[in-house]
Design an enzyme around this catalytic site. Sequence first.
Site, mmCIF file in Angstrom:
data_model
loop_
_atom_site.group_PDB
_atom_site.id
_atom_site.type_symbol
_atom_site.label_atom_id
_atom_site.label_comp_id
_atom_site.label_asym_id
_atom_site.label_seq_id
_atom_site.Cartn_x
_atom_site.Cartn_y
_atom_site.Cartn_z
ATOM 1 N N GLY A 1 0.925 -1.326 -0.027
ATOM 2 C CA GLY A 1 -0.185 0.020 0.071
ATOM 3 C C GLY A 1 0.925 1.250 -0.088
ATOM 4 O O GLY A 1 0.462 2.217 0.742
ATOM 5 N N GLY A 2 2.100 1.249 -0.756
ATOM 6 C CA GLY A 2 2.926 2.298 -0.736
ATOM 7 C C GLY A 2 2.763 3.383 -1.542
ATOM 8 O O GLY A 2 3.613 4.340 -1.724
ATOM 9 N N ASP B 1 0.378 -1.407 -4.642
ATOM 10 C CA ASP B 1 -0.954 -0.887 -4.112
ATOM 11 C C ASP B 1 -1.916 -1.264 -5.177
ATOM 12 O O ASP B 1 -1.643 -2.027 -6.049
ATOM 13 C CB ASP B 1 -0.797 0.792 -4.330
ATOM 14 C CG ASP B 1 -1.282 1.649 -3.316
ATOM 15 O OD1 ASP B 1 -2.633 1.506 -3.409
ATOM 16 O OD2 ASP B 1 -0.923 2.455 -2.639
ATOM 17 N N HIS C 1 -4.087 2.204 10.327
ATOM 18 C CA HIS C 1 -4.808 3.472 11.041
ATOM 19 C C HIS C 1 -6.088 3.853 10.289
ATOM 20 O O HIS C 1 -6.944 4.325 10.986
ATOM 21 C CB HIS C 1 -3.936 4.471 11.621
ATOM 22 C CG HIS C 1 -3.697 5.513 10.461
ATOM 23 N ND1 HIS C 1 -3.366 6.908 10.767
ATOM 24 C CD2 HIS C 1 -3.936 5.427 9.209
ATOM 25 C CE1 HIS C 1 -3.194 7.511 9.497
ATOM 26 N NE2 HIS C 1 -3.375 6.734 8.528
#
Length: 421
Positions: free
Chosen positions: A264-265, A289, A330
């Site tokens: 997910g960069g 990603d 998060h």
Amino acid sequence: MMYESEGNNLSILAEFTALAGSLQGSNLNEDVRLKASAVTRSLLSALELPFERIMQDVVMNPPTLMAIRMGVQLEIFTQVSQNPEGITLQTIVEKTGASPILVDHQTAKDNIICADNMISPQSPDSAASMCCRVCQAARCTDIQALSFDYGNGRSNGGSNNLSLNKLVLILETSAPPKLQSSFAKNNNHVLSSVKDTPFQLGCNTEFSYFEWLGKNPDLARDFHQWMTLKQNATPSWLDWFDIENHLAEDFNAEASDVLFVDVGGGEGQYVQGLKEKFPDAPGRLILQDLPQVISAVDSPPTSVELASHDFFTAQPIKDARAYFMHWTLHDWPDEQFQSILRHIVDVMEPEYSNLIIHETIIPDTNCDLPSACMSVMMIIQVAGFERSEKQWRELLESVGLSKVVFHQPPISGEGIIEAMK
């Protein structure tokens, strides 16, 4: 006695004024700057009356957001930034075609934008005609008016407003009234669905925040631009985390030829930074990603492989030395958090593969205001939140990661959480 007290008050005021002037353009090191900022906030808290604090939070902050929005819409920041010698209000009116009254309200000497140090009024006479009144750039003007090179984070003067301003649109849709309504609807329970947050109420949509971005490509581009800017504006983990000893030193080319997978960069700022800092590091570097993100990467990081991947599906790269995630977990409630990590844990080589999470580690006491605000923003938009060390440890152990180590940054910012199975 009265005169002596008044003299002392004036002396203190003079000291504050002189100190503020001396700090303009000063080159404080980052540690001192951050500590001084914290002390200054404490000083302001001591000086403010309780009523003034409430007025600031409840009455003044919302109009400030609206004024920034209008400054963007009228291209005031862009025009002021592009004219270093200053620009008259009349010129802004002529270039934007906006109402003179509206421009005057936005840029007058005592208006919100000036009071909040977004631009600097240069005309000593606020009653002067519009053709004579001049505005110049202040410290915050340029960042309101810059466009950014997504590949390297360098700023370029341009007419495109920074994504931060465009994201104000999204933030306003999740304003506190929506937060209250959303929690009231859920009997004030912690939200557990990314499709049942104040964001859905604010934007009148059934899509999750990231689904909604996927259907609004212009805003999605702004979002990734904002992420790039924020990453380039904060201390890099590569500057303080001992990555050579934690990764490269024990790299086993026979077990796997992959050193680092950025899950997910985004557009690859971190994996590119890794390559630049350690150009001789062994093994392959992979950026993962979603397809729409990978396809939009205009300038792929040098010697980095691009791979489309949804982290809610099986991880295709097995036994890599490191799986890296930044500002990803998060974004999700606990259930999705665990689902994402289980796919990575499934392919990790025990006592070799290292999960590296670069995120905020909320302290149990004395949490800083930015982290606290960010946690609330995560709740509003995606039903996620910033987690404490105890919460991180419990969730990581729940997916089979028993070797968990926390690394706090030397100054401020996000920490590093290492985990192995």
